[in-house]
Design an enzyme around this catalytic site. Structure first.
Site, PDB file in Angstrom:
ATOM      1  N   ASP A  68      17.645  35.594  49.500  1.00 43.46           N
ATOM      2  CA  ASP A  68      18.599  36.533  48.695  1.00 43.46           C
ATOM      3  C   ASP A  68      19.839  36.525  49.769  1.00 43.46           C
ATOM      4  OD1 ASP A  68      20.271  38.604  47.954  1.00 43.46           O
ATOM      5  OD2 ASP A  68      18.439  39.986  47.807  1.00 43.46           O
ATOM      6  N   ILE A  69      20.854  36.005  49.247  1.00 42.97           N
ATOM      7  CA  ILE A  69      22.217  36.061  50.240  1.00 42.97           C
ATOM      8  C   ILE A  69      22.485  37.179  50.753  1.00 42.97           C
ATOM      9  CG2 ILE A  69      22.649  33.426  49.470  1.00 42.97           C
ATOM     10  CD1 ILE A  69      25.077  34.732  47.928  1.00 42.97           C
ATOM     11  N   ASN A  95      28.603  29.273  45.881  1.00 46.15           N
ATOM     12  CA  ASN A  95      28.663  29.478  44.528  1.00 46.15           C
ATOM     13  C   ASN A  95      28.004  30.493  43.901  1.00 46.15           C
ATOM     14  OD1 ASN A  95      28.538  28.140  41.540  1.00 46.15           O
ATOM     15  ND2 ASN A  95      26.392  28.368  42.185  1.00 46.15           N
ATOM     16  N   TYR A 159      34.111  41.822  37.976  1.00 54.02           N
ATOM     17  CA  TYR A 159      33.784  40.611  38.282  1.00 54.02           C
ATOM     18  C   TYR A 159      35.218  39.814  38.717  1.00 54.02           C
ATOM     19  CZ  TYR A 159      32.506  35.765  37.491  1.00 54.02           C
ATOM     20  OH  TYR A 159      32.230  34.277  37.823  1.00 54.02           O
ATOM     21  N   ALA A 161      37.901  40.683  39.700  1.00 49.48           N
ATOM     22  CA  ALA A 161      38.356  41.201  41.221  1.00 49.48           C
ATOM     23  C   ALA A 161      37.523  40.591  42.431  1.00 49.48           C
ATOM     24  CB  ALA A 161      38.550  42.707  41.425  1.00 49.48           C
ATOM     25  N   LYS A 163      36.394  37.438  42.504  1.00 46.37           N
ATOM     26  CA  LYS A 163      36.598  36.081  42.541  1.00 46.37           C
ATOM     27  C   LYS A 163      37.944  35.921  42.851  1.00 46.37           C
ATOM     28  CE  LYS A 163      32.947  34.170  41.396  1.00 46.37           C
ATOM     29  NZ  LYS A 163      32.187  32.905  42.253  1.00 46.37           N
ATOM     30  N   ILE A 192      31.950  27.628  31.079  1.00 44.66           N
ATOM     31  CA  ILE A 192      31.219  26.354  31.318  1.00 44.66           C
ATOM     32  C   ILE A 192      29.864  26.619  30.813  1.00 44.66           C
ATOM     33  CG2 ILE A 192      30.287  25.004  33.232  1.00 44.66           C
ATOM     34  CD1 ILE A 192      33.235  25.016  33.026  1.00 44.66           C
TER      35      ILE A 192
END
Length: 258
Positions: A68-69, A95, A159, A161, A163, A192
């Site tokens: 879990d990053i 990613n 979301y 913001a 990115k 995508i």
């Protein structure tokens, strides 16, 4: 190299694309089963790009690494494992991300926390750990943003913001790290075909309506494929892109300019 969020979608496609070029990939994700599926689909055949990780023309491979990053010890553990496994680190692909829609007035600190932790804080801390190793190899950081962050889309503000923040980090790090020989670039996908929408809690009808809206706002008139984003990631990270840094490349079928 290290790719986060490698269990599905863009992360999986990128891991397989790099492996097909002869790279050795540490595929990071929270769930073991999807990572194993990513690794099982690798088709490393060493076509001359194996110098990404210092192994000449050796066949590529994908090694799953469950983490879990957002955990406190994750950034150091991930980088340490990559360096211990491969002896070096050439590419970091940030990613992993969480999508969470909602209009202003619906948010709470608890609701926003996972998005901020995964989409923005974790990439900062992971990149920070990776930079000393990337400096030794003249490496590359590839941040995965979104075309959503380049325009005002009500209902996706938090979301977007996170990115948009990642894009600013991309440009800032590119300038900061250029004297140290590290390049920093970003790819901004549009609509995508990935499972990310399944995690938003939308019904099948809502997802279908959302897809129809996305297609209507994409000049090329279709949804993109993860492999098309992976192409951009691998090419920006390639040694032949050695004079490219700070760029944010949209892969969105013209959605931003349409």
């Amino acid at each position: 190299m290290v790719i986060t969020g490698a269990g599905t979608g863009i992360g999986r496609a990128a891991a397989r694309a790099f492996a097909a070029e002869g790279a050795r990939v540490l595929a990071v994700g929270r769930r073991a089963e999807p990572l194993a599926e990513t690794a099982a689909g690798a088709e490393g055949h060493g076509d001359g790009h194996g110098d990404r990780d210092g192994h000449g023309d050796a066949d590529g491979e994908i090694v799953p690494y469950v983490a879990d990053i957002t955990a406190d010890d994750a950034p150091a553990a991930i980088v340490r494992h990559a360096v211990e496994t491969y002896g070096r680190l050439d590419v970091l692909v940030n990613n992993a991300a969480i999508v969470g829609s909602g209009a202003l007035g619906s948010f709470t600190k608890e609701r926003m926390g996972p998005q901020l932790a995964t989409n923005l804080i974790a990439p900062v801390l992971l990149t920070q750990e990776a930079v000393p190793h990337l400096e030794r190899t003249g490496g590359v950081v590839v941040n995965i943003s979104t075309s959503v962050g380049q325009r005002g889309w009500p209902g996706n503000a938090v979301y977007a913001a996170t990115k948009t923040g990642l894009e600013l980090l991309t440009r800032s790090w590119a300038v900061e790290l250029a004297p140290r020989g590290v390049r920093v670039v970003a790819v901004a996908p549009g609509a995508i075909e990935t499972p990310i929408a399944l995690h938003q809690g939308l019904s099948e009808e809502q997802r279908a309506a959302h897809r129809a809206w996305q297609i209507a706002h994409t000049p090329m008139g279709r949804i993109g494929r993860p492999e098309e984003v992976a192409w951009a990631i691998t090419h920006l990270a390639a040694p032949s892109a050695s004079f490219v840094t700070g760029v944010i490349l949209p892969v969105d079928g013209g959605a931003v300019i349409g």
